[in-house]
Design an enzyme around this catalytic site. Structure first.
Site, short mmCIF file in Angstrom:
data_model
loop_
_atom_site.label_atom_id
_atom_site.label_comp_id
_atom_site.label_asym_id
_atom_site.label_seq_id
_atom_site.Cartn_x
_atom_site.Cartn_y
_atom_site.Cartn_z
N HIS A 1 0.48 4.16 5.07
CA HIS A 1 -0.20 4.82 3.97
C HIS A 1 0.21 6.29 3.87
CE1 HIS A 1 -3.63 1.62 4.34
NE2 HIS A 1 -2.48 1.12 3.91
N SER B 1 0.79 -1.22 0.00
CA SER B 1 0.00 0.00 0.00
C SER B 1 0.83 1.27 0.00
CB SER B 1 -0.95 0.02 1.19
OG SER B 1 -1.89 -1.01 1.10
#
Length: 269
Positions: free
Chosen positions: A185, A133
């Site tokens: 993230h 991610s």
């Protein structure tokens, strides 16, 4: 009727390769019953010299849902490979994917260090991060700056304006996936903006290959020193100062020696 998948794959060869690599690694992890603690990145393992985990953690996924979500987003972001006319394209995609993998992982560790040392939050000492991610959020961010009119397609039916996708996805994943790594993230987003705004630039094929070579070299040495994998052809032994190791390659009667300076729960990313 949509275009045949084979044509999409040919238009996004690098993206297709990364999806294939992540899928193959997931299958191997499942088949060998490997846990996230064996491949994930944590502050404690990084301090212990497991620097190779910056790479293995990025390409490893533990659950099928985790893999599908990341690969679905990555497939949509593969449009970067077709944007050569605006300065992107496949070479740019490969070069800066390498940068995103390394720098986002390093930034995660940096944030963990601040939270542990400055704010005394010991939770982040042992938390382990795995997943692609960081790279996905990085490319979302780059595309939102370079091509703000694009859309991010997820699972074939969900479509988000790319200009808001990084922060929408950051909030969305944090709500529906409690184990999602907000720090991981966010690191991808920060590195993505640094690349898109030109704060990190100048990458070309020469620097990308050089960087890849150093990554392989550091990973091999850290695998050996951490005891995670035994490279029988490589010996590392201390000399006058234990903090300055001697590195020796043994084979065919030839020996090369050099000195090197010492390298000073689970979250899904």
């Amino acid at each position: 009727m949509g275009r045949p998948l084979v044509f999409e794959i040919l238009e996004k060869p690098a993206t297709s390769c990364f999806i294939g690599i992540c899928s193959a690694i997931w299958f191997y992890i499942q088949k060998k019953n490997i846990g996230y603690s064996h491949v994930g990145l944590s502050y404690e393992t990084a301090i212990a010299g497991h620097h190779w985990r910056i790479i293995t953690s990025a390409f490893s996924h533990i659950s099928i849902l985790h893999l599908v979500f990341n690969m679905s987003a990555l497939w949509s972001l593969g449009v970067v490979e077709k944007l050569g006319p605006i300065g992107l394209g496949m070479e740019y995609y490969l070069q800066y994917t390498l940068v995103l993998v390394v720098l986002s992982g390093a930034l995660v560790l940096g944030m963990y260090h601040i939270l542990i040392q400055k704010f005394k939050i010991e939770y982040f000492r042992r938390v382990t991060a795995v997943g692609y991610s960081c790279v996905v959020f990085g490319w979302m961010t780059i595309l939102s700056v370079k091509q703000p009119t694009s859309k991010l397609h997820l699972f074939g039916f969900l479509s988000l304006p790319i200009s808001f996708a990084p922060f929408e996805s950051l909030i969305f994943t944090s709500i529906i996936v409690p184990q999602a790594s907000f720090i991981g993230h966010l690191s991808g987003i920060v590195v993505g903006y640094a690349i898109a705004w030109g704060l990190i630039n100048g990458m070309n094929n020469y620097w990308a290959v050089s960087m890849l070579g150093w990554i392989v070299l550091v990973s091999v040495f850290s695998l050996k020193r951490s005891g995670a994998y035994d490279f029988s052809f490589l010996e590392i032994e201390s000399v006058t100062d234990p903090s300055l190791p001697s590195v020796r390659f043994v084979g065919n009667g030839r020996t090369l020696q050099m000195s090197a300076l010492p390298a000073t729960g689970v979250e899904l990313v």
